[in-house]
Design an enzyme around this catalytic site. Sequence first.
Site, mmCIF file in Angstrom:
data_model
loop_
_atom_site.group_PDB
_atom_site.id
_atom_site.type_symbol
_atom_site.label_atom_id
_atom_site.label_comp_id
_atom_site.label_asym_id
_atom_site.label_seq_id
_atom_site.Cartn_x
_atom_site.Cartn_y
_atom_site.Cartn_z
ATOM 1 N N ARG A 170 0.830 -1.199 0.000
ATOM 2 C CA ARG A 170 0.000 0.000 0.000
ATOM 3 C C ARG A 170 0.874 1.263 0.000
ATOM 4 N NH1 ARG A 170 -5.207 0.167 2.017
ATOM 5 N NH2 ARG A 170 -4.763 1.926 3.381
ATOM 6 N N ARG A 174 9.901 5.419 -3.286
ATOM 7 C CA ARG A 174 10.320 6.323 -4.374
ATOM 8 C C ARG A 174 11.773 6.709 -4.255
ATOM 9 N NH1 ARG A 174 5.934 9.792 -2.442
ATOM 10 N NH2 ARG A 174 4.020 9.079 -3.465
ATOM 11 N N ARG A 249 -9.269 -6.437 13.331
ATOM 12 C CA ARG A 249 -8.488 -5.649 14.277
ATOM 13 C C ARG A 249 -9.334 -4.466 14.694
ATOM 14 N NH1 ARG A 249 -4.613 -7.515 17.093
ATOM 15 N NH2 ARG A 249 -3.288 -5.646 17.073
ATOM 16 N N ARG A 280 0.027 5.594 16.264
ATOM 17 C CA ARG A 280 0.183 6.950 15.737
ATOM 18 C C ARG A 280 -0.533 7.969 16.598
ATOM 19 N NH1 ARG A 280 -2.563 5.281 9.849
ATOM 20 N NH2 ARG A 280 -4.394 4.304 10.757
ATOM 21 N N GLU A 306 -3.660 6.317 18.857
ATOM 22 C CA GLU A 306 -4.373 5.161 18.296
ATOM 23 C C GLU A 306 -3.730 3.874 18.806
ATOM 24 O OE1 GLU A 306 -5.251 6.078 14.149
ATOM 25 O OE2 GLU A 306 -5.019 3.963 13.694
ATOM 26 N N TYR A 354 -9.887 -4.875 2.691
ATOM 27 C CA TYR A 354 -9.167 -3.699 3.178
ATOM 28 C C TYR A 354 -9.330 -2.573 2.157
ATOM 29 C CZ TYR A 354 -5.063 -1.491 5.505
ATOM 30 O OH TYR A 354 -4.202 -0.666 6.196
ATOM 31 N N ASP A 356 -10.019 1.174 0.691
ATOM 32 C CA ASP A 356 -9.989 2.597 0.977
ATOM 33 C C ASP A 356 -11.313 3.205 0.537
ATOM 34 O OD1 ASP A 356 -7.508 2.952 2.203
ATOM 35 O OD2 ASP A 356 -6.461 2.870 0.273
HETATM 36 P P1 FAD Z 1 -18.286 1.531 7.552
HETATM 37 O O1 FAD Z 1 -17.792 2.928 7.592
HETATM 38 O O2 FAD Z 1 -17.772 0.574 8.576
HETATM 39 O O3 FAD Z 1 -19.871 1.589 7.639
HETATM 40 C C1 FAD Z 1 -20.671 0.488 7.966
HETATM 41 C C2 FAD Z 1 -21.837 1.022 8.786
HETATM 42 O O4 FAD Z 1 -22.761 -0.038 9.001
HETATM 43 C C3 FAD Z 1 -21.397 1.533 10.162
HETATM 44 O O5 FAD Z 1 -21.926 2.821 10.369
HETATM 45 C C4 FAD Z 1 -22.000 0.512 11.113
HETATM 46 O O6 FAD Z 1 -22.364 1.078 12.361
HETATM 47 C C5 FAD Z 1 -23.231 0.059 10.339
HETATM 48 N N1 FAD Z 1 -23.696 -1.268 10.715
HETATM 49 C C6 FAD Z 1 -22.963 -2.404 10.823
HETATM 50 N N2 FAD Z 1 -23.750 -3.431 11.221
HETATM 51 C C7 FAD Z 1 -24.997 -2.938 11.343
HETATM 52 C C8 FAD Z 1 -26.243 -3.496 11.741
HETATM 53 N N3 FAD Z 1 -26.340 -4.775 12.095
HETATM 54 N N4 FAD Z 1 -27.339 -2.697 11.764
HETATM 55 C C9 FAD Z 1 -27.261 -1.393 11.436
HETATM 56 N N5 FAD Z 1 -26.100 -0.799 11.061
HETATM 57 C C10 FAD Z 1 -24.993 -1.561 11.012
HETATM 58 N N6 FAD Z 1 -9.680 5.084 3.662
HETATM 59 C C11 FAD Z 1 -9.111 6.032 2.881
HETATM 60 O O7 FAD Z 1 -9.439 6.129 1.686
HETATM 61 N N7 FAD Z 1 -8.179 6.910 3.384
HETATM 62 C C12 FAD Z 1 -7.787 6.871 4.681
HETATM 63 O O8 FAD Z 1 -6.954 7.674 5.111
HETATM 64 C C13 FAD Z 1 -8.372 5.886 5.535
HETATM 65 N N8 FAD Z 1 -8.000 5.807 6.807
HETATM 66 C C14 FAD Z 1 -8.585 4.867 7.621
HETATM 67 C C15 FAD Z 1 -8.200 4.827 8.952
HETATM 68 C C16 FAD Z 1 -8.778 3.907 9.796
HETATM 69 C C17 FAD Z 1 -8.365 3.882 11.246
HETATM 70 C C18 FAD Z 1 -9.743 2.991 9.294
HETATM 71 C C19 FAD Z 1 -10.369 1.964 10.203
HETATM 72 C C20 FAD Z 1 -10.117 3.015 7.968
HETATM 73 C C21 FAD Z 1 -9.548 3.952 7.105
HETATM 74 N N9 FAD Z 1 -9.927 4.057 5.776
HETATM 75 C C22 FAD Z 1 -9.339 5.001 4.974
HETATM 76 C C23 FAD Z 1 -10.951 3.159 5.196
HETATM 77 C C24 FAD Z 1 -12.365 3.743 5.285
HETATM 78 O O9 FAD Z 1 -12.723 3.949 6.625
HETATM 79 C C25 FAD Z 1 -13.340 2.762 4.632
HETATM 80 O O10 FAD Z 1 -12.978 2.459 3.317
HETATM 81 C C26 FAD Z 1 -14.800 3.252 4.590
HETATM 82 O O11 FAD Z 1 -15.153 4.065 5.667
HETATM 83 C C27 FAD Z 1 -15.689 2.030 4.545
HETATM 84 O O12 FAD Z 1 -17.051 2.389 4.405
HETATM 85 P P2 FAD Z 1 -18.157 1.288 4.624
HETATM 86 O O13 FAD Z 1 -19.473 1.947 4.369
HETATM 87 O O14 FAD Z 1 -17.814 0.078 3.882
HETATM 88 O O15 FAD Z 1 -18.011 0.832 6.160
HETATM 89 N N1 UDP Z 2 3.311 0.577 7.939
HETATM 90 C C1 UDP Z 2 4.511 0.502 8.610
HETATM 91 N N2 UDP Z 2 5.058 1.633 9.120
HETATM 92 C C2 UDP Z 2 4.475 2.843 9.004
HETATM 93 C C3 UDP Z 2 3.248 2.932 8.311
HETATM 94 C C4 UDP Z 2 2.692 1.772 7.793
HETATM 95 O O1 UDP Z 2 5.067 -0.579 8.760
HETATM 96 O O2 UDP Z 2 5.021 3.846 9.506
HETATM 97 C C5 UDP Z 2 2.731 -0.671 7.410
HETATM 98 C C6 UDP Z 2 1.761 -1.323 8.403
HETATM 99 O O3 UDP Z 2 1.866 -2.724 8.245
HETATM 100 C C7 UDP Z 2 0.426 -0.841 7.923
HETATM 101 C C8 UDP Z 2 0.632 -0.860 6.405
HETATM 102 O O4 UDP Z 2 1.979 -0.409 6.235
HETATM 103 O O5 UDP Z 2 -0.629 -1.688 8.329
HETATM 104 C C9 UDP Z 2 -0.304 0.030 5.619
HETATM 105 O O6 UDP Z 2 -0.185 1.345 6.103
HETATM 106 P P1 UDP Z 2 -1.348 2.394 5.946
HETATM 107 O O7 UDP Z 2 -0.830 3.726 6.402
HETATM 108 O O8 UDP Z 2 -1.896 2.301 4.583
HETATM 109 O O9 UDP Z 2 -2.406 1.855 7.013
HETATM 110 P P2 UDP Z 2 -3.869 2.396 7.430
HETATM 111 O O10 UDP Z 2 -3.842 3.908 7.334
HETATM 112 O O11 UDP Z 2 -4.829 1.738 6.494
HETATM 113 O O12 UDP Z 2 -3.996 1.924 8.839
#
Ligand code: FAD
Ligand code: UDP
Length: 373
Positions: A170, A174, A249, A280, A306, A354, A356
Amino acid sequence: MYDYLIVGSGLFGAVFAQRAKAAGKNVLVVEKRDHIGGNIFTKDEDGIAVHQYGAHIFHTNDRKVWDYITRFAEFNRYTNSPVANFHGELFSLPFNMYTFHKMWGVVTPKEAAEKIKEQREAAGITEPKNLEEQAISLVGTDIYEKLIKGYTQKQWGRACKDLPAFIIKRLPVRLTFDNNYFNALYQGIPTEGYTKLIENLLEGIEVRLDTDYLDPATKQELDAMAEKVVYTGCIDAYFGQRLGALEYRTLRFETERLEVANYQGNAVVNYTDAETPYTRIIEHKWFTFGKTPEGEETSHTIISREYPAEWKQGDEPYYPVNDEKNSALYAEYKALADEEKKVIFGGRLGQYKYYDMDAVIAEALLAAEKEGI
Ligand code: FAD
Ligand code: UDP
């Protein structure tokens, strides 16, 4: 009667709902949390948009997705450039010439490439089979040891040898001086926060909060009200985990308000050693350059540490664990899901991927297209 019952008001649910409503369909969204937006939910805290479920930076190469989503929000020009902190030593991310210079004192791309090659060959890796081998073969052992190993083991609670290689791919590598964490053509943060973006997607659509679809009494009643269901919760939970539980997780966020204007000078600082218990620290104000939506500077700040942990019942399932064991179990659930003709399984949890945000939008648009809406 509704045409679509949408379970979950996250990005997948909201995009699908928007497409269905625009096609003249009757839509009901149910959400078990007390707010819309799923994991991209942001909450205004005295002018700072707090990313309640972790830092979210929108980025995509997909023009169709960008054109679609920018109809519902204005995005700023935020470019993600996290800093890695290894026991107080700072490195630039993603892995680029600034990182290589700091690590080895190399000055030219040729010197950096030679150093990586030397370390890859010393480790004897030809075809990387897991995250550890993939990491060493991409950036060498020094960077693996200081910037990847500890962080990854904290994040996933598993040894790097037991994780799939794709996770580390991911991150860009560079041989240029470029700290942009993403290779995407389009990147930014909604200037009014992600919650407003979701509100705009769901405009004019009925949403019931605090409603758990899987509650047996609720499910029966809701199913009887809709032609079709779009389900974005955990796929194994839908089937009562009858084939066994998929692993996820989870994260615990420790959020603090500090009466200082600038705590760490960057939105994201990764703690890459194994000893620091968090992965982080996010300083939310820097996603909008320290400014409120009205353009004012704030004298306070909000930070979130986090802490990753293994998911257990009752926690939020943030990340699917796409290793071999879970992927095999998911395939079995997917086969069951394919038999549910009335239900579309979507999103990070419904498809156990996984994803985005941009991929989730693309998938939701595709699901809507397949429905002819
Ligand atoms: P979710 O956002 O999980 O939505 C699912 C919804 O369904 C939730 O509101 C939940 O409460 C609801 N639900 C579940 N079960 C039920 C039920 N039984 N009844 C009613 N409601 C229910 N993506 C990026 O592009 N850039 C980023 O920088 C990035 N950072 C991230 C950082 C973290 C810590 C995490 C965890 C994810 C990150 N992502 C990022 C990914 C991003 O969060 C997801 O791609 C996106 O939010 C997924 O949307 P979703 O609708 O699939 O799921
Ligand atoms: N990662 C790492 N060191 C860092 C940042 C990321 O080893 O400083 C690894 C780690 O395994 C992580 C993966 O790269 O789960 C993907 O990172 P990303 O920032 O995309 O994770 P997310 O924002 O989805 O948690």
